[in-house]
Design a protein around this motif. Structure first.
Motif, PDB file in Angstrom:
ATOM      1  N   LYS A  68       0.354  -1.519   0.287  1.00 26.70           N
ATOM      2  CA  LYS A  68       0.053  -0.145   0.526  1.00 26.70           C
ATOM      3  C   LYS A  68       0.844   0.892  -0.149  1.00 26.70           C
ATOM      4  N   LYS A  69       0.683   1.971  -1.106  1.00 26.49           N
ATOM      5  CA  LYS A  69       1.351   3.361  -1.095  1.00 26.49           C
ATOM      6  C   LYS A  69       1.264   3.998   0.523  1.00 26.49           C
ATOM      7  N   GLU A  70       0.270   4.446   0.622  1.00 29.26           N
ATOM      8  CA  GLU A  70       0.101   4.940   1.710  1.00 29.26           C
ATOM      9  C   GLU A  70       0.788   4.589   3.151  1.00 29.26           C
ATOM     10  N   MET A  71       0.822   3.498   3.120  1.00 25.73           N
ATOM     11  CA  MET A  71       1.418   2.992   3.231  1.00 25.73           C
ATOM     12  C   MET A  71       3.150   3.415   4.258  1.00 25.73           C
ATOM     13  N   ALA A  72       3.626   3.504   3.258  1.00 19.45           N
ATOM     14  CA  ALA A  72       4.917   3.202   2.585  1.00 19.45           C
ATOM     15  C   ALA A  72       5.143   4.563   2.842  1.00 19.45           C
ATOM     16  N   ASP A  73       5.160   5.863   2.299  1.00 19.86           N
ATOM     17  CA  ASP A  73       5.035   7.244   2.338  1.00 19.86           C
ATOM     18  C   ASP A  73       4.506   6.973   3.921  1.00 19.86           C
ATOM     19  N   TYR A  74       3.240   7.142   4.758  1.00 22.36           N
ATOM     20  CA  TYR A  74       3.449   6.832   6.256  1.00 22.36           C
ATOM     21  C   TYR A  74       5.012   6.892   6.871  1.00 22.36           C
ATOM     22  N   MET A  75       5.742   5.024   6.679  1.00 23.75           N
ATOM     23  CA  MET A  75       6.776   5.284   7.199  1.00 23.75           C
ATOM     24  C   MET A  75       7.654   5.751   6.425  1.00 23.75           C
ATOM     25  N   LYS A  76       7.880   6.202   5.196  1.00 27.61           N
ATOM     26  CA  LYS A  76       9.093   7.257   4.903  1.00 27.61           C
ATOM     27  C   LYS A  76       8.889   8.469   5.716  1.00 27.61           C
ATOM     28  N   ASP A  77       7.650   8.672   6.019  1.00 24.42           N
ATOM     29  CA  ASP A  77       7.494  10.227   6.134  1.00 24.42           C
ATOM     30  C   ASP A  77       8.292  10.013   8.203  1.00 24.42           C
ATOM     31  N   ARG A  78       7.278   8.606   9.096  1.00 28.43           N
ATOM     32  CA  ARG A  78       7.900   8.638  10.154  1.00 28.43           C
ATOM     33  C   ARG A  78       9.271   8.395   9.985  1.00 28.43           C
ATOM     34  N   ILE A  79       9.930   7.792   9.457  1.00 32.49           N
ATOM     35  CA  ILE A  79      11.462   7.281  10.179  1.00 32.49           C
ATOM     36  C   ILE A  79      12.403   8.937   9.309  1.00 32.49           C
ATOM     37  N   GLU A  80      11.933  10.000   9.056  1.00 33.60           N
ATOM     38  CA  GLU A  80      12.642  11.101   8.705  1.00 33.60           C
ATOM     39  C   GLU A  80      12.412  12.206   9.908  1.00 33.60           C
ATOM     40  N   LYS A  81      10.905  11.926  10.242  1.00 37.03           N
ATOM     41  CA  LYS A  81      10.733  12.946  11.278  1.00 37.03           C
ATOM     42  C   LYS A  81      11.434  11.843  12.714  1.00 37.03           C
ATOM     43  N   ALA A  82      11.869  10.620  12.634  1.00 36.33           N
ATOM     44  CA  ALA A  82      13.130  10.157  14.169  1.00 36.33           C
ATOM     45  C   ALA A  82      14.178  10.396  13.772  1.00 36.33           C
ATOM     46  N   GLY A  83      14.466  11.223  13.040  1.00 35.25           N
ATOM     47  CA  GLY A  83      15.749  11.027  12.237  1.00 35.25           C
ATOM     48  C   GLY A  83      16.840   9.480  11.934  1.00 35.25           C
ATOM     49  N   LEU A  84      15.402   8.528  11.270  1.00 36.24           N
ATOM     50  CA  LEU A  84      15.938   7.274  11.056  1.00 36.24           C
ATOM     51  C   LEU A  84      16.976   7.158   9.563  1.00 36.24           C
ATOM     52  N   ILE A  85      17.358   5.950   9.471  1.00 33.25           N
ATOM     53  CA  ILE A  85      17.252   5.074   7.990  1.00 33.25           C
ATOM     54  C   ILE A  85      16.789   4.749   7.692  1.00 33.25           C
ATOM     55  N   GLY A  86      16.168   4.773   6.616  1.00 30.32           N
ATOM     56  CA  GLY A  86      15.075   3.369   5.887  1.00 30.32           C
ATOM     57  C   GLY A  86      14.931   3.231   4.969  1.00 30.32           C
ATOM     58  N   VAL A  87      15.263   2.203   4.057  1.00 29.79           N
ATOM     59  CA  VAL A  87      15.035   2.055   2.835  1.00 29.79           C
ATOM     60  C   VAL A  87      13.739   1.471   2.794  1.00 29.79           C
ATOM     61  N   ASP A  88      12.945   1.742   1.703  1.00 34.81           N
ATOM     62  CA  ASP A  88      11.701   1.696   0.998  1.00 34.81           C
ATOM     63  C   ASP A  88      11.924   0.464  -0.828  1.00 34.81           C
ATOM     64  N   ILE A  89      11.955  -1.089   0.336  1.00 33.80           N
ATOM     65  CA  ILE A  89      12.520  -1.922  -0.691  1.00 33.80           C
ATOM     66  C   ILE A  89      11.405  -1.609  -2.202  1.00 33.80           C
ATOM     67  N   TYR A  90      10.291  -2.068  -1.831  1.00 29.58           N
ATOM     68  CA  TYR A  90       9.223  -2.454  -2.358  1.00 29.58           C
ATOM     69  C   TYR A  90       8.657  -0.939  -3.624  1.00 29.58           C
ATOM     70  N   SER A  91       8.595  -0.240  -3.339  1.00 32.37           N
ATOM     71  CA  SER A  91       8.006   1.486  -4.534  1.00 32.37           C
ATOM     72  C   SER A  91       8.930   1.276  -5.299  1.00 32.37           C
ATOM     73  N   PRO A  92       9.299   1.567  -4.662  1.00 36.88           N
ATOM     74  CA  PRO A  92      10.388   1.758  -6.859  1.00 36.88           C
ATOM     75  C   PRO A  92       9.658   1.034  -7.768  1.00 36.88           C
ATOM     76  N   ILE A  93      10.412  -0.910  -6.909  1.00 34.44           N
ATOM     77  CA  ILE A  93       9.911  -1.828  -7.904  1.00 34.44           C
ATOM     78  C   ILE A  93       8.113  -1.690  -8.563  1.00 34.44           C
ATOM     79  N   LEU A  94       7.369  -1.634  -7.321  1.00 36.50           N
ATOM     80  CA  LEU A  94       5.888  -0.927  -7.302  1.00 36.50           C
ATOM     81  C   LEU A  94       5.747  -0.057  -8.733  1.00 36.50           C
ATOM     82  N   THR A  95       6.161   0.941  -8.920  1.00 37.05           N
ATOM     83  CA  THR A  95       6.188   1.679  -9.306  1.00 37.05           C
ATOM     84  C   THR A  95       6.349   2.251 -10.527  1.00 37.05           C
TER      85      THR A  95
END
Lengths: 275, 275
Positions: A68-95
């Motif tokens: 779900k794009k919405e969930m991936a976007d939410y995760m990305k936003d939360r990761i940034e706000k928490a100052g963490l590092i994250g990698v979205d594995i699926y979105s680039p492929i699904l896009t």
């Protein structure tokens, strides 16, 4: 030093993320990490909790697969706000695939584990290959897509299972001088038979290892050079008599030999999924 | 309409890309594509050739997994110059892990298939689980990490193989009223036993299917409700007598049940890789 925490977060089991990350981890000379797997994450609250936990860790990184794009976007936003590092594995492929197909993604978690025809074929191929392992029943030879033959310790069993996971029905038949192989292997199309060979040195090593596992002395004739050369000579005769493809498995991982066989099946037009 | 060409390019077999893309493809309602796999791509010349081919296709997209940053960068550049779309699956992950570990990646293709201890453990677990499938040898019960018990068609075999791929040594034992289960299942630690159950309706369906595959009439008592209920009742008695964990597999994919078992093993502190 604190253990690096690697978070794997998925809206389904997370098997895909698991495969990718484990494969990538081989590229690093460290065991200083801990995998923390979060499966079936379906709500933004759960994402909040996971990010809070990761923020508490000293060294954390989040890999995620959300369909779900919405969930991936939410995760990305939360990761940034928490100052963490994250990698979205699926979105680039699904896009990417969405662009290629000009279609929207279904965004349904776990859809790849739906009990569809492909799934049942694979389960059937696994059951088949277990049933007809080690020459247990020569009737398997005629029903199999591919028949593996070879002396002991030429990877027949793990290869059969790996190929079964790729929808191939495999029967495997051990060769040894004291027992004639089932007559069926001389009557079916030789293209469906693959002869596996291994170097005498390698066979000596793996057979000694095998004896150790069985609690037997490594000096047993099974692992001796004389016996090994006799068996290989016998197997060579059988394979030449059949005229089958021969693969040397020494120093090849199962995946590599299997890849070779799958290519060969394509080239020879040997179908899978047929019974 | 032309078939969409999906290029999978890797400096190794390309198994990781294959797993990820096949999983992502389930999210699209189309079969209008063709996978073109290029394995062991090690030179920039090969990348040039692949991009030239993709540019000739009407609708093409390139997914790639290179462990060498230089090759991934070269691929990215060629894709852009050719006006193609491409997705670099590995680089974001390798970069992320490098940041986390503060270590450079080894950049060695195929390293995850190296014949290391983990690899041999997995092969051993697979051989073990094939050998001790279907109650073939009760000696497997004491040596196994986990023992699966259940009536016919409760996914014992595919589950055993799936778990073996995760380094778990499994023995599975069929239960049916006419034959006493091996006495060993009552003497080992009950935590190591998992009872599998399935709904009568589901069993009826899959057994009818099974009979069809075997060329037998679907009316055989094996698939009949009376027989199924009798077997389930018998299995329930055995499982209660042992006091083991019970899992209902109806409408669960193998992966889901296996995931449940792996979690259970973690919680109960049941080790894998022990013999």
């Amino acid at each position: 030093m604190d253990l690096n925490a690697i978070y794997l977060v998925s809206d389904s089991i997370g098997e895909t993320a698991d495969v990718v990350i484990r494969s990538a981890l081989f590229q690093f000379e460290t065991e200083n990490y801990q995998l923390k797997k979060y499966s079936y994450v379906q709500t933004t609250e759960e994402i909040d909790e996971i990010c809070a936990k990761a923020a508490d860790d000293d060294h954390a990184m989040i890999f995620y697969t959300f369909v779900k794009k919405e969930m991936a976007d939410y995760m990305k936003d939360r990761i940034e706000k928490a100052g963490l590092i994250g990698v979205d594995i699926y979105s680039p492929i699904l896009t990417g695939l969405g662009q290629l197909f000009q279609l929207p993604a279904k965004e349904k978690p776990g859809i790849n584990r739906q009990l569809n025809a492909d799934y049942f074929n694979r389960v059937e191929a696994i059951e088949f290959s277990v049933k007809y392992d080690d020459g247990r029943d020569p009737r398997g030879i005629e029903k199999a897509d591919i028949i593996l033959i070879g002396v002991s310790r030429t990877s027949k069993t793990p290869l059969s299972i790996y190929l079964a996971n790729k929808n191939v029905k495999v029967a495997n038949i051990p060769l040894f001088p004291e027992s004639k192989p089932p007559k069926e292997i001389f009557s079916i199309a030789p293209e469906r038979i693959i002869g596996l060979v291994n170097s005498p040195k390698k066979l000596n090593e793996v057979r000694k290892e095998r004896l150790k596992t069985l609690g037997l002395p490594p000096s047993a004739s099974y692992a001796g050079m004389e016996r090994i050369l006799e068996e290989l000579e016998y197997a060579d005769q059988i394979m030449k008599q059949i005229g089958c493809e021969i693969i040397d498995v020494s120093n090849k991982a199962i995946e590599e030999t299997a890849d070779h066989i799958l290519h060969y099946m394509d080239v020879m037009n040997i179908n899978r999924k047929q019974l």
